[in-house]
Design an enzyme around this catalytic site. Structure first.
Site, PDB file in Angstrom:
ATOM      1  N   CYS A 143       0.817  -1.226   0.000  1.00 53.28           N
ATOM      2  CA  CYS A 143       0.000   0.000   0.000  1.00 53.28           C
ATOM      3  C   CYS A 143       0.849   1.274   0.000  1.00 53.28           C
ATOM      4  O   CYS A 143       0.335   2.354  -0.285  1.00 53.28           O
ATOM      5  CB  CYS A 143      -0.944   0.007   1.193  1.00 53.28           C
ATOM      6  SG  CYS A 143      -1.962  -1.468   1.264  1.00 53.28           S
ATOM      7  N   HIS A 193      -3.769   6.775   3.579  1.00 51.89           N
ATOM      8  CA  HIS A 193      -4.177   5.485   3.030  1.00 51.89           C
ATOM      9  C   HIS A 193      -5.577   5.159   3.563  1.00 51.89           C
ATOM     10  O   HIS A 193      -5.873   5.383   4.735  1.00 51.89           O
ATOM     11  CB  HIS A 193      -3.165   4.425   3.466  1.00 51.89           C
ATOM     12  CG  HIS A 193      -3.492   3.053   2.973  1.00 51.89           C
ATOM     13  ND1 HIS A 193      -3.755   2.796   1.660  1.00 51.89           N
ATOM     14  CD2 HIS A 193      -3.597   1.873   3.624  1.00 51.89           C
ATOM     15  CE1 HIS A 193      -4.016   1.516   1.520  1.00 51.89           C
ATOM     16  NE2 HIS A 193      -3.929   0.927   2.695  1.00 51.89           N
ATOM     17  N   ASN A 218     -10.120  -0.527   0.551  1.00 48.60           N
ATOM     18  CA  ASN A 218      -8.659  -0.479   0.486  1.00 48.60           C
ATOM     19  C   ASN A 218      -8.212  -1.012  -0.880  1.00 48.60           C
ATOM     20  O   ASN A 218      -8.363  -2.193  -1.157  1.00 48.60           O
ATOM     21  CB  ASN A 218      -8.100  -1.345   1.623  1.00 48.60           C
ATOM     22  CG  ASN A 218      -6.583  -1.350   1.676  1.00 48.60           C
ATOM     23  OD1 ASN A 218      -5.916  -0.859   0.767  1.00 48.60           O
ATOM     24  ND2 ASN A 218      -6.050  -1.938   2.736  1.00 48.60           N
TER      25      ASN A 218
HETATM   26  O1  UT7 Z   1      -3.576  -1.671   3.857  1.00 46.22           O
HETATM   27  C1  UT7 Z   1      -3.197  -2.060   5.141  1.00 46.22           C
HETATM   28  C2  UT7 Z   1      -3.834  -3.338   5.480  1.00 46.22           C
HETATM   29  N1  UT7 Z   1      -5.052  -3.396   6.169  1.00 46.22           N
HETATM   30  C3  UT7 Z   1      -5.433  -2.716   7.261  1.00 46.22           C
HETATM   31  O2  UT7 Z   1      -4.909  -1.702   7.610  1.00 46.22           O
HETATM   32  C4  UT7 Z   1      -6.557  -3.297   8.057  1.00 46.22           C
HETATM   33  C5  UT7 Z   1      -6.259  -3.253   9.528  1.00 46.22           C
HETATM   34  N2  UT7 Z   1      -7.230  -3.898  10.387  1.00 46.22           N
HETATM   35  C6  UT7 Z   1      -8.547  -3.551  10.444  1.00 46.22           C
HETATM   36  O3  UT7 Z   1      -8.985  -2.669   9.737  1.00 46.22           O
HETATM   37  C7  UT7 Z   1      -9.425  -4.235  11.480  1.00 46.22           C
HETATM   38  O4  UT7 Z   1      -8.625  -4.954  12.368  1.00 46.22           O
HETATM   39  C8  UT7 Z   1     -10.466  -5.185  10.847  1.00 46.22           C
HETATM   40  C9  UT7 Z   1     -11.520  -4.364  10.124  1.00 46.22           C
HETATM   41  C10 UT7 Z   1      -9.799  -6.136   9.871  1.00 46.22           C
HETATM   42  C11 UT7 Z   1     -11.164  -5.980  11.934  1.00 46.22           C
HETATM   43  O5  UT7 Z   1     -11.742  -5.107  12.887  1.00 46.22           O
HETATM   44  P1  UT7 Z   1     -11.568  -5.416  14.460  1.00 46.22           P
HETATM   45  O6  UT7 Z   1     -12.284  -4.370  15.189  1.00 46.22           O
HETATM   46  O7  UT7 Z   1     -10.077  -5.515  14.704  1.00 46.22           O
HETATM   47  O8  UT7 Z   1     -12.337  -6.766  14.605  1.00 46.22           O
HETATM   48  P2  UT7 Z   1     -11.799  -8.170  15.116  1.00 46.22           P
HETATM   49  O9  UT7 Z   1     -10.768  -8.718  14.197  1.00 46.22           O
HETATM   50  O10 UT7 Z   1     -11.433  -8.028  16.547  1.00 46.22           O
HETATM   51  O11 UT7 Z   1     -13.090  -9.050  15.012  1.00 46.22           O
HETATM   52  C12 UT7 Z   1     -14.159  -8.827  15.878  1.00 46.22           C
HETATM   53  C13 UT7 Z   1     -15.235  -9.857  15.617  1.00 46.22           C
HETATM   54  C14 UT7 Z   1     -14.700 -11.289  15.546  1.00 46.22           C
HETATM   55  O12 UT7 Z   1     -15.667 -12.126  16.138  1.00 46.22           O
HETATM   56  P3  UT7 Z   1     -15.434 -12.714  17.621  1.00 46.22           P
HETATM   57  O13 UT7 Z   1     -14.165 -13.513  17.532  1.00 46.22           O
HETATM   58  O14 UT7 Z   1     -15.310 -11.516  18.508  1.00 46.22           O
HETATM   59  O15 UT7 Z   1     -16.659 -13.511  17.844  1.00 46.22           O
HETATM   60  C15 UT7 Z   1     -14.669 -11.570  14.061  1.00 46.22           C
HETATM   61  O16 UT7 Z   1     -14.845 -12.931  13.773  1.00 46.22           O
HETATM   62  O17 UT7 Z   1     -15.836  -9.593  14.338  1.00 46.22           O
HETATM   63  C16 UT7 Z   1     -15.841 -10.785  13.571  1.00 46.22           C
HETATM   64  N3  UT7 Z   1     -15.732 -10.418  12.176  1.00 46.22           N
HETATM   65  C17 UT7 Z   1     -16.809 -10.162  11.401  1.00 46.22           C
HETATM   66  N4  UT7 Z   1     -18.124 -10.160  11.668  1.00 46.22           N
HETATM   67  C18 UT7 Z   1     -18.957  -9.834  10.654  1.00 46.22           C
HETATM   68  C19 UT7 Z   1     -14.605 -10.283  11.434  1.00 46.22           C
HETATM   69  N5  UT7 Z   1     -14.928  -9.925  10.180  1.00 46.22           N
HETATM   70  C20 UT7 Z   1     -16.283  -9.847  10.140  1.00 46.22           C
HETATM   71  C21 UT7 Z   1     -17.211  -9.525   9.129  1.00 46.22           C
HETATM   72  N6  UT7 Z   1     -18.519  -9.524   9.436  1.00 46.22           N
HETATM   73  N7  UT7 Z   1     -16.817  -9.197   7.867  1.00 46.22           N
END
Ligand code: UT7
Length: 336
Positions: A122, A263, A293
């Site tokens: 990125c 970004h 993204n």
């Molecule tokens: O270009 C650079 C690369 N990318 C980034 O910069 C992305 C960086 N990371 C992020 O943007 C965030 O960490 C995410 C958007 C990927 C995830 O958000 P989060 O607040 O960190 O959520 P999490 O990973 O802690 O997940 C929370 C819950 C989980 O369920 P449990 O384990 O708490 O029951 C996930 O399984 O949300 C669940 N989850 C979803 N639920 C519905 C993860 N993805 C989804 C989804 N829909 N698409």
């Protein structure tokens, strides 16, 4: 590493034109709800993304990149025969080799150009701007086209709700040239990398370490993997530190910046970086809701959108900042 600020003797390298290309197909959160166990509410509140663009079958990364480059060249009033350098930031090239930039060169008819790809994920466009600037100032090249282009949809695991909701395809580009008789241009760039975190965002299969085999394809190793929480933490820290270093090098503060173009990975990352910079929200450009993204394409697409919307004018200082797999990060400050 932060580049030195411009000296009196250095001829400024300016951006003469910008361009972008967004594929026509709009993939909405509603459609993703039908594909994986997710919801518009989760995607919107956790990421700020409402929709993203997806390239059509047969529409390759080099096609997206060519259209963005052509738009930037048209705005810059630069002909293909004048382009002597093409740098394409991408990690989703048409093929492992040759470089996608060589395919773009052929599409544009820029036969006098030297063309190469840049694999900084990125951050590719920001690395590309700095490398393009240095090569132009070295005196050997006169006109550079710097592109960020991705067809990430080809490497997304469409069964993984943790990642498939985040990404989209697109391309953005800028034409760079030295300009005697005026100041400004690309003033200062801070870049960094940290391979200790290579494992938190990668595509493990498809290279020479884990070549494509039927078994590896079955195990979805040729798709993007991400430890979202760790990437989030690193993104906020490295981007804000990089911005502070670049501003300090120029002896300026956020008050001197007209527009911050970060970004666009996640609205929460964008807002957290904005808060760390003490930037008022209206000074921070956002289009993550419409594109998600798009990897290396994200920053040049946003730059072009902001430019065409008239969000900054000649003499204004704008700050671009990105973060990506590697890890890599970078911030560049441009006087328009
Ligand atoms: O270009 C650079 C690369 N990318 C980034 O910069 C992305 C960086 N990371 C992020 O943007 C965030 O960490 C995410 C958007 C990927 C995830 O958000 P989060 O607040 O960190 O959520 P999490 O990973 O802690 O997940 C929370 C819950 C989980 O369920 P449990 O384990 O708490 O029951 C996930 O399984 O949300 C669940 N989850 C979803 N639920 C519905 C993860 N993805 C989804 C989804 N829909 N698409």
């Amino acid at each position: 590493m932060t580049s030195p600020p411009p000296s009196k003797s250095s001829v400024p390298v300016v951006i003469l034109g910008t361009g972008r290309y967004n594929p026509a197909y709009v993939l909405t959160n509603a459609e993703l709800e039908r594909r994986v166990d997710t919801s518009d509410d989760w995607i919107t509140t956790r990421t700020g993304i409402k929709e993203r663009r997806i390239a059509a079958a047969g529409e390759h990364n080099s096609d997206l990149a060519t259209k963005a480059a052509a738009a930037a060249m048209e705005q810059a009033k630069v002909k293909a025969s004048e382009v002597d350098l093409i740098i394409c930031g991408t990690v989703t090239g048409d093929m492992p080799f040759p470089a996608t930039s060589c395919l773009v060169q052929e599409n544009l008819g820029a036969h006098h150009a030297t063309a190469f790809d840049l694999g900084a994920a990125c951050t590719g466009f920001i690395y590309g701007l700095e490398i393009g600037k240095q090569l132009l100032q070295g005196g050997g090249y006169k006109t550079a086209v710097v592109i960020g282009s991705e067809r990430i949809s080809s490497v997304v695991d469409w069964t993984d709700r943790n990642t498939c909701v985040l990404f989209g395809d697109g391309a953005g580009a800028a034409v760079l040239r030295q300009r005697e008789g005026r100041g400004g241009g690309i003033l200062v760039t801070d870049t960094g990398s940290d391979g200790r975190f290579a494992h938190i965002l990668n595509q493990p299969g498809g290279g020479t370490r884990t070549p494509i085999t039927a078994e590896n394809v079955h195990d979805r190793l040729a798709t993007l993997k991400m430890s979202g929480k760790e990437v989030f933490r690193q993104a906020v820290g490295t981007m804000s530190t990089s911005c502070h270093k670049a501003m300090k090098r120029l002896g300026i503060t956020i008050d001197d910046i007209t527009l911050v173009i970060p970004h666009q990975a996640n609205i929460r990352i964008i807002e957290a970086v904005g808060e760390k910079l003490k930037a008022p929200p209206e000074k921070v450009f956002k289009n993550v809701d419409r594109y998600g993204n798009s990897g290396a394409a994200t920053v040049p697409m946003a730059l072009d959108e902001a430019h065409r919307e008239g969000r900054f004018k000649r003499g204004d200082k704008i700050l671009l900042v990105a973060f990506g797999a590697g890890l890599t990060w970078g911030c560049t400050i441009i006087e328009w």
